[in-house]
Design a protein around this motif. Structure first.
Motif, short mmCIF file in Angstrom:
data_model
loop_
_atom_site.label_atom_id
_atom_site.label_comp_id
_atom_site.label_asym_id
_atom_site.label_seq_id
_atom_site.Cartn_x
_atom_site.Cartn_y
_atom_site.Cartn_z
N LEU A 64 0.83 -1.21 0.00
CA LEU A 64 0.00 0.00 0.00
C LEU A 64 0.86 1.26 0.00
N LEU A 65 1.90 1.25 0.84
CA LEU A 65 2.76 2.44 0.91
C LEU A 65 3.47 2.67 -0.41
N VAL A 66 3.91 1.59 -1.04
CA VAL A 66 4.57 1.72 -2.34
C VAL A 66 3.56 2.16 -3.39
N GLY A 67 2.38 1.55 -3.35
CA GLY A 67 1.37 1.85 -4.36
C GLY A 67 0.86 3.28 -4.30
N PHE A 68 0.72 3.83 -3.09
CA PHE A 68 0.20 5.19 -2.98
C PHE A 68 1.30 6.24 -2.98
N LYS A 69 2.56 5.83 -2.89
CA LYS A 69 3.70 6.72 -3.07
C LYS A 69 3.58 8.03 -2.30
N GLY A 70 3.25 7.93 -1.02
CA GLY A 70 3.18 9.14 -0.21
C GLY A 70 1.88 9.91 -0.33
N ASP A 71 0.95 9.41 -1.12
CA ASP A 71 -0.37 10.03 -1.20
C ASP A 71 -1.18 9.59 0.02
N ARG A 72 -0.92 10.26 1.14
CA ARG A 72 -1.51 9.82 2.41
C ARG A 72 -3.03 9.96 2.39
N VAL A 73 -3.51 11.02 1.76
CA VAL A 73 -4.96 11.23 1.70
C VAL A 73 -5.62 10.11 0.89
N GLY A 74 -5.03 9.80 -0.25
CA GLY A 74 -5.56 8.72 -1.08
C GLY A 74 -5.54 7.40 -0.34
N LEU A 75 -4.44 7.16 0.37
CA LEU A 75 -4.33 5.92 1.14
C LEU A 75 -5.39 5.85 2.23
N MET A 76 -5.60 6.96 2.93
CA MET A 76 -6.59 6.95 4.01
C MET A 76 -8.01 6.75 3.45
N MET A 77 -8.28 7.31 2.29
CA MET A 77 -9.59 7.11 1.68
C MET A 77 -9.79 5.65 1.29
N TYR A 78 -8.71 5.05 0.79
CA TYR A 78 -8.76 3.64 0.42
C TYR A 78 -9.00 2.78 1.67
N TYR A 105 -4.33 2.59 12.01
CA TYR A 105 -3.31 3.20 12.85
C TYR A 105 -1.88 2.78 12.56
N TRP A 106 -1.70 1.98 11.55
CA TRP A 106 -0.33 1.60 11.18
C TRP A 106 0.30 2.60 10.22
N VAL A 107 -0.51 3.49 9.64
CA VAL A 107 0.02 4.42 8.63
C VAL A 107 1.03 5.36 9.27
N PRO A 108 2.22 5.46 8.70
CA PRO A 108 3.24 6.33 9.28
C PRO A 108 2.80 7.80 9.29
N ARG A 109 3.21 8.50 10.32
CA ARG A 109 2.91 9.93 10.39
C ARG A 109 3.73 10.66 9.35
N ARG A 110 3.16 11.78 8.89
CA ARG A 110 3.90 12.62 7.95
C ARG A 110 5.12 13.19 8.67
N ARG A 111 6.27 13.17 8.00
CA ARG A 111 7.48 13.67 8.61
C ARG A 111 7.62 15.17 8.45
#
Ligand SMILES: [Zn+2]
Length: 70
Positions: free
Chosen positions: A24-38, A64-70
């Motif tokens: 998922l992290l690779v697929g969304f490439k830092g698109d955290r909003v898109g990942l959260m919607m998914y 809750y496993w999604v890494p926080r934005r740095r």
């Protein structure tokens, strides 16, 4: 105790398992909003599939496993 989980269809671990998270992290490439919607779609499914499990546990598993934005 019920042992129902919203499991990975490949390995049976609670979804998203380690490999699924990485994919998922690779697929969304830092698109955290898109990942959260998914993940929200999966969260809705999991809540419907597991009506007897505490919702907070399901949210923790799915979101809750999604890494926080740095
Ligand atoms: Zn898996």
């Amino acid at each position: 105790m019920p042992t129902e989980t919203y499991g990975c269809r490949y390995c049976g671990d609670p979804w998203p398992c380690g490999p699924a998270r990485l994919a998922l992290l690779v697929g969304f490439k830092g698109d955290r909003v898109g990942l959260m919607m998914y993940l929200a779609v999966h969260l809705q499914r999991a809540l419907e599939a597991l009506p007897h499990q505490h919702p907070a546990l399901i949210v923790g598993q799915i979101l809750y496993w999604v890494p926080r934005r740095r």
